[in-house]
Design an enzyme around this catalytic site. Structure first.
Site, mmCIF file in Angstrom:
data_model
loop_
_atom_site.group_PDB
_atom_site.id
_atom_site.type_symbol
_atom_site.label_atom_id
_atom_site.label_comp_id
_atom_site.label_asym_id
_atom_site.label_seq_id
_atom_site.Cartn_x
_atom_site.Cartn_y
_atom_site.Cartn_z
ATOM 1 N N ARG A 1 0.617 -1.425 -0.163
ATOM 2 C CA ARG A 1 0.242 -0.227 -0.335
ATOM 3 C C ARG A 1 0.417 1.338 -0.261
ATOM 4 O O ARG A 1 0.093 2.494 -0.449
ATOM 5 C CB ARG A 1 -1.514 0.099 1.312
ATOM 6 C CG ARG A 1 -2.121 -0.635 1.084
ATOM 7 C CD ARG A 1 -3.028 -1.198 2.092
ATOM 8 N NE ARG A 1 -1.959 -1.985 3.365
ATOM 9 C CZ ARG A 1 -1.841 -3.381 3.703
ATOM 10 N NH1 ARG A 1 -2.084 -3.992 2.387
ATOM 11 N NH2 ARG A 1 -0.973 -3.864 5.104
ATOM 12 N N GLU B 1 6.076 -11.670 14.507
ATOM 13 C CA GLU B 1 5.339 -12.179 15.416
ATOM 14 C C GLU B 1 6.307 -13.643 15.313
ATOM 15 O O GLU B 1 6.519 -14.605 16.259
ATOM 16 C CB GLU B 1 4.246 -11.936 15.749
ATOM 17 C CG GLU B 1 3.977 -10.890 16.245
ATOM 18 C CD GLU B 1 2.144 -10.916 16.179
ATOM 19 O OE1 GLU B 1 1.010 -12.182 16.451
ATOM 20 O OE2 GLU B 1 1.526 -9.401 15.655
#
Length: 183
Positions: free
Chosen positions: A66, A103
């Site tokens: 994006r 993560e």
């Protein structure tokens, strides 16, 4: 609608929130609804550009994916070139990389080794800053090329996750348009 009228657009109301995506407990902030709205897109781009209009920006670097959409539009407004920062293996020419933590492991982003001249004034753009891991990696990549990183701009900030503070610790000023607290 004029540009001046677009500045009054409520960007936050144009962001779609998708609960439990990509995993339970995450509130995903989706800007596709914002950029799909002509006034929302114009307003976001104008607001991203405004603090840098007189900063002699020579290139805008956008983070996949994006950041490409927003970065290209910002580069056009600032009358400069656009440089893609991509996921590993996506650039066709010789690239340099930077690891960053996720993560669930480590990932790598890359930039062409000849994307910038030393000292070039660069603005980093992406749609959202959360923990700041990807933005930090992008800043480090740009600095490997001896860029003068003027700042980093994002439509959305998730301030509780500390991304802007992480960039500030590297001496990079953050400009954000809207914030979602508690995410």
């Amino acid at each position: 609608m004029s540009i001046a009228a677009d500045v009054d657009v409520d960007l936050k109301s144009l962001v779609r929130t998708i609960p439990d995506y990509p995993k339970p407990g995450i509130m995903f902030r989706d800007i596709t609804t914002l950029i799909g709205d002509a006034s929302g897109l114009r307003s976001a781009v104008e607001r991203l550009v405004e603090p840098y209009r007189d900063s002699n920006i020579q290139a805008v670097a956008g983070i996949e994916a994006r950041g490409f959409i927003l970065g290209g539009a910002v580069a056009e407004k600032l009358n400069c070139g656009f440089i893609p920062i991509r996921k590993k293996g996506k650039l066709p020419y010789t690239a340099i990389g930077q690891d960053y933590e996720l993560e669930y492991g480590i990932d790598v982003i890359e930039i062409h080794e000849d994307a910038l001249a030393a000292g070039e004034r660069v603005l980093l753009i992406d749609d959202l800053i959360a923990t700041g891991g990807t933005a930090e990696a992008a800043a480090k990549l740009l600095r490997k090329l001896d860029a003068n990183l003027v700042g980093a701009a994002f439509v959305i900030d998730l301030p509780d996750l500390g991304g802007c503070a992480r960039l500030a610790s590297l001496g990079v000023k953050c400009h954000t348009l809207i914030a979602f607290e508690g995410d």
